[in-house]
Design an enzyme around this catalytic site. Sequence first.
Site, PDB file in Angstrom:
ATOM      1  N   TYR A  30      67.930 -29.414 -22.073  1.00  0.00           N
ATOM      2  CA  TYR A  30      68.726 -30.623 -21.797  1.00  0.00           C
ATOM      3  C   TYR A  30      69.304 -31.189 -23.097  1.00  0.00           C
ATOM      4  O   TYR A  30      70.473 -31.571 -23.168  1.00  0.00           O
ATOM      5  CB  TYR A  30      67.839 -31.677 -21.112  1.00  0.00           C
ATOM      6  CG  TYR A  30      68.452 -33.055 -21.096  1.00  0.00           C
ATOM      7  CD1 TYR A  30      69.520 -33.353 -20.252  1.00  0.00           C
ATOM      8  CD2 TYR A  30      67.982 -34.066 -21.942  1.00  0.00           C
ATOM      9  CE1 TYR A  30      70.113 -34.616 -20.259  1.00  0.00           C
ATOM     10  CE2 TYR A  30      68.562 -35.326 -21.958  1.00  0.00           C
ATOM     11  CZ  TYR A  30      69.630 -35.592 -21.116  1.00  0.00           C
ATOM     12  OH  TYR A  30      70.212 -36.835 -21.132  1.00  0.00           O
ATOM     13  N   SER A 112      71.280 -46.344 -25.373  1.00  0.00           N
ATOM     14  CA  SER A 112      71.886 -45.856 -24.135  1.00  0.00           C
ATOM     15  C   SER A 112      71.406 -46.708 -22.950  1.00  0.00           C
ATOM     16  O   SER A 112      70.258 -47.164 -22.940  1.00  0.00           O
ATOM     17  CB  SER A 112      71.463 -44.401 -23.903  1.00  0.00           C
ATOM     18  OG  SER A 112      71.695 -44.021 -22.570  1.00  0.00           O
ATOM     19  N   GLN A 133      75.210 -49.289 -25.336  1.00  0.00           N
ATOM     20  CA  GLN A 133      76.154 -48.399 -24.633  1.00  0.00           C
ATOM     21  C   GLN A 133      76.042 -48.623 -23.128  1.00  0.00           C
ATOM     22  O   GLN A 133      74.947 -48.608 -22.564  1.00  0.00           O
ATOM     23  CB  GLN A 133      75.848 -46.937 -24.980  1.00  0.00           C
ATOM     24  CG  GLN A 133      76.629 -45.923 -24.172  1.00  0.00           C
ATOM     25  CD  GLN A 133      75.828 -45.398 -22.982  1.00  0.00           C
ATOM     26  OE1 GLN A 133      74.672 -45.015 -23.146  1.00  0.00           O
ATOM     27  NE2 GLN A 133      76.422 -45.387 -21.801  1.00  0.00           N
ATOM     28  N   TYR A 135      77.108 -47.406 -19.302  1.00  0.00           N
ATOM     29  CA  TYR A 135      77.733 -46.588 -18.261  1.00  0.00           C
ATOM     30  C   TYR A 135      78.218 -47.577 -17.223  1.00  0.00           C
ATOM     31  O   TYR A 135      77.490 -48.507 -16.868  1.00  0.00           O
ATOM     32  CB  TYR A 135      76.706 -45.631 -17.639  1.00  0.00           C
ATOM     33  CG  TYR A 135      76.414 -44.418 -18.488  1.00  0.00           C
ATOM     34  CD1 TYR A 135      77.439 -43.583 -18.913  1.00  0.00           C
ATOM     35  CD2 TYR A 135      75.112 -44.100 -18.851  1.00  0.00           C
ATOM     36  CE1 TYR A 135      77.172 -42.461 -19.683  1.00  0.00           C
ATOM     37  CE2 TYR A 135      74.837 -42.971 -19.623  1.00  0.00           C
ATOM     38  CZ  TYR A 135      75.878 -42.164 -20.030  1.00  0.00           C
ATOM     39  OH  TYR A 135      75.617 -41.055 -20.792  1.00  0.00           O
ATOM     40  N   ARG A 170      76.048 -28.487 -16.064  1.00  0.00           N
ATOM     41  CA  ARG A 170      75.083 -27.918 -17.009  1.00  0.00           C
ATOM     42  C   ARG A 170      74.085 -27.083 -16.216  1.00  0.00           C
ATOM     43  O   ARG A 170      73.097 -27.613 -15.678  1.00  0.00           O
ATOM     44  CB  ARG A 170      74.378 -29.036 -17.771  1.00  0.00           C
ATOM     45  CG  ARG A 170      75.353 -29.968 -18.481  1.00  0.00           C
ATOM     46  CD  ARG A 170      74.699 -31.191 -19.083  1.00  0.00           C
ATOM     47  NE  ARG A 170      75.703 -32.196 -19.407  1.00  0.00           N
ATOM     48  CZ  ARG A 170      75.443 -33.499 -19.540  1.00  0.00           C
ATOM     49  NH1 ARG A 170      74.222 -33.947 -19.401  1.00  0.00           N
ATOM     50  NH2 ARG A 170      76.411 -34.344 -19.820  1.00  0.00           N
ATOM     51  N   LYS A 249      84.047 -45.299 -25.988  1.00  0.00           N
ATOM     52  CA  LYS A 249      83.519 -44.015 -26.492  1.00  0.00           C
ATOM     53  C   LYS A 249      83.917 -42.873 -25.558  1.00  0.00           C
ATOM     54  O   LYS A 249      83.857 -43.017 -24.341  1.00  0.00           O
ATOM     55  CB  LYS A 249      81.986 -44.095 -26.559  1.00  0.00           C
ATOM     56  CG  LYS A 249      81.292 -42.778 -26.872  1.00  0.00           C
ATOM     57  CD  LYS A 249      79.790 -43.013 -27.023  1.00  0.00           C
ATOM     58  CE  LYS A 249      79.052 -41.755 -27.421  1.00  0.00           C
ATOM     59  NZ  LYS A 249      78.754 -40.864 -26.305  1.00  0.00           N
ATOM     60  N   HIS A 273      81.437 -36.129 -26.009  1.00  0.00           N
ATOM     61  CA  HIS A 273      80.067 -36.218 -25.506  1.00  0.00           C
ATOM     62  C   HIS A 273      79.221 -35.041 -26.018  1.00  0.00           C
ATOM     63  O   HIS A 273      78.364 -34.521 -25.316  1.00  0.00           O
ATOM     64  CB  HIS A 273      80.080 -36.237 -23.976  1.00  0.00           C
ATOM     65  CG  HIS A 273      79.101 -37.212 -23.373  1.00  0.00           C
ATOM     66  ND1 HIS A 273      79.450 -38.459 -22.950  1.00  0.00           N
ATOM     67  CD2 HIS A 273      77.777 -37.111 -23.112  1.00  0.00           C
ATOM     68  CE1 HIS A 273      78.402 -39.082 -22.441  1.00  0.00           C
ATOM     69  NE2 HIS A 273      77.354 -38.280 -22.538  1.00  0.00           N
ATOM     70  N   ARG A 276      79.423 -31.807 -23.819  1.00  0.00           N
ATOM     71  CA  ARG A 276      78.598 -31.769 -22.608  1.00  0.00           C
ATOM     72  C   ARG A 276      79.387 -32.040 -21.329  1.00  0.00           C
ATOM     73  O   ARG A 276      78.820 -32.098 -20.251  1.00  0.00           O
ATOM     74  CB  ARG A 276      77.463 -32.801 -22.718  1.00  0.00           C
ATOM     75  CG  ARG A 276      76.450 -32.418 -23.764  1.00  0.00           C
ATOM     76  CD  ARG A 276      75.581 -33.599 -24.163  1.00  0.00           C
ATOM     77  NE  ARG A 276      74.506 -33.923 -23.257  1.00  0.00           N
ATOM     78  CZ  ARG A 276      73.329 -33.310 -23.240  1.00  0.00           C
ATOM     79  NH1 ARG A 276      73.083 -32.316 -24.050  1.00  0.00           N
ATOM     80  NH2 ARG A 276      72.373 -33.697 -22.400  1.00  0.00           N
TER      81      ARG A 276
HETATM   82  C1  LIG Z   1      70.570 -35.207 -24.937  1.00  0.00           C
HETATM   83  C2  LIG Z   1      71.781 -36.065 -25.011  1.00  0.00           C
HETATM   84  C3  LIG Z   1      71.852 -37.224 -24.255  1.00  0.00           C
HETATM   85  C4  LIG Z   1      72.984 -38.035 -24.334  1.00  0.00           C
HETATM   86  N1  LIG Z   1      73.009 -39.208 -23.620  1.00  0.00           N
HETATM   87  C5  LIG Z   1      74.060 -40.043 -23.785  1.00  0.00           C
HETATM   88  C6  LIG Z   1      74.046 -41.324 -23.173  1.00  0.00           C
HETATM   89  O1  LIG Z   1      73.100 -41.711 -22.494  1.00  0.00           O
HETATM   90  N2  LIG Z   1      75.125 -42.120 -23.368  1.00  0.00           N
HETATM   91  C7  LIG Z   1      76.207 -41.727 -24.130  1.00  0.00           C
HETATM   92  O2  LIG Z   1      77.156 -42.480 -24.291  1.00  0.00           O
HETATM   93  N3  LIG Z   1      76.232 -40.520 -24.710  1.00  0.00           N
HETATM   94  C8  LIG Z   1      75.180 -39.683 -24.582  1.00  0.00           C
HETATM   95  N4  LIG Z   1      75.190 -38.484 -25.220  1.00  0.00           N
HETATM   96  C9  LIG Z   1      76.318 -38.141 -26.121  1.00  0.00           C
HETATM   97  C10 LIG Z   1      76.055 -38.677 -27.523  1.00  0.00           C
HETATM   98  O3  LIG Z   1      76.139 -40.066 -27.565  1.00  0.00           O
HETATM   99  C11 LIG Z   1      77.060 -38.125 -28.534  1.00  0.00           C
HETATM  100  O4  LIG Z   1      78.363 -38.355 -28.061  1.00  0.00           O
HETATM  101  C12 LIG Z   1      76.866 -36.650 -28.813  1.00  0.00           C
HETATM  102  O5  LIG Z   1      75.510 -36.304 -28.851  1.00  0.00           O
HETATM  103  C13 LIG Z   1      77.508 -36.310 -30.140  1.00  0.00           C
HETATM  104  O6  LIG Z   1      77.461 -34.943 -30.372  1.00  0.00           O
HETATM  105  P1  LIG Z   1      76.356 -34.232 -31.289  1.00  0.00           P
HETATM  106  O7  LIG Z   1      75.097 -34.181 -30.493  1.00  0.00           O
HETATM  107  O8  LIG Z   1      76.960 -32.904 -31.516  1.00  0.00           O
HETATM  108  O9  LIG Z   1      76.192 -35.065 -32.539  1.00  0.00           O
HETATM  109  C14 LIG Z   1      74.072 -37.653 -25.148  1.00  0.00           C
HETATM  110  C15 LIG Z   1      73.997 -36.480 -25.898  1.00  0.00           C
HETATM  111  C16 LIG Z   1      72.875 -35.695 -25.837  1.00  0.00           C
HETATM  112  C17 LIG Z   1      72.810 -34.442 -26.679  1.00  0.00           C
END
Ligand SMILES: Cc1cc2nc3c(=O)[nH]c(=O)nc-3n(C[C@H](O)[C@H](O)[C@H](O)COP(=O)(O)O)c2cc1C
Length: 378
Positions: A30, A112, A133, A135, A170, A249, A273, A276
Amino acid sequence: MKNSYKNDYLTTSELRRRAKSKIPKFIFQYLDGGCNDNINLAKNTKEIGDIELKPFYIREHKEADLKTELFGHVYDAPFGIAPMGLQGFMWPNAPEILAKAAAKYNVPFVISTLTTCTVERINELAGGRAWFQLYHPEKPDFRDKLLKKAEDAGCPVLVLVADMPTKGYRPWDVRNGFDMPPEISIRNILQMMARPKWVLKTIYHGRPTFAIMKSFEDEKEGRFYFDHKLDERKIAEIRDKWKGKLVIKGISSEEDTETAIKLGADGIIVSNHGGRQLDPGQSSIAMLGPIVKKFEGKIKIMMDSGLRTGPDIARSLASGAEFTFLGRNFMYAVAALGAYGGEHMIRSLEMQLKQVMEQISCEQVGDLKNHLVKRADC
Ligand SMILES: Cc1cc2nc3c(=O)[nH]c(=O)nc-3n(C[C@H](O)[C@H](O)[C@H](O)COP(=O)(O)O)c2cc1C
């Protein structure tokens, strides 16, 4: 170096490997994965790596200064900790560990909506400077309650997520039943048993919950009510209600940047993101170029997705980002090193960034732009 700095784990790939050996497989997948075929994830890091900086060696220069002003606060470094949901599932007390490190080293920590600690507690640990942050909730009264919670806790910045109109595809998470809340299957239990230290720590700290959501009745009904699709009306309503700084964002286009400016946002985070959400999307560094070219000075332009090292932060700032965020790096470090993980990562990134700046004769973060060889905008 202070003794909290672990010399065994000097690179993000070493920390990632260690994290993989310490947390259950379904949880690591994850954290680590992108979406679909992980093409966008790979593109993020590959294309940042292609950015080159030009050194000026025959020039007097002072020690590099990483201090960066953002929304009226001077941070000690031009990077922060991106919001990540389910942090306490990945490693016990992860949000608390990261918030404390952020306060100690004076960098921003973004909470988050789906984290495992309350906003009040996190903001207390983050020295009253944690960003929140959001949602987008389906019901306006639920949205208002969340906004009020963040405001009452003293969060100075609201980060509204734009890039999740759908849930990213995913396959590993679907296979693993990794949802909200995660499913506990026999396979997942076996994977947990293979990580006894993680199990013991999780038992010791107590089962993590979606602490922010817990206080709302929606969770009691067993699902979360979010309507992630943003439109101008929804943003305008939030802009109207939120008195602090508003950041959008997940911006990936000039069109959305223009709309964010029109609606009165104070900043954007150019982000996909962490790869993702949209596998056929552009890398974040490729999107940054045209946005900076057109909108520099009109809104604070920040960036995340794919940054892994101090040189990557330098590449992003040289390409026109005014501030950067990193996600996975911080969770790899916490899963690998526990309570020291947050500060280890901050110190490591600071040290690497400073080295690059001094190598190229750059004294101030804002001057990195003068060292860019070529922007990734074509
Ligand atoms: C495991 C995981 C959980 C995440 N959960 C959130 C979230 O709850 N809210 C959000 O805005 N972005 C979330 N993101 C995105 C991150 O805020 C961020 O945009 C991203 O991790 C940046 O890329 P990097 O991991 O390559 O640094 C998540 C990313 C990951 C890897």
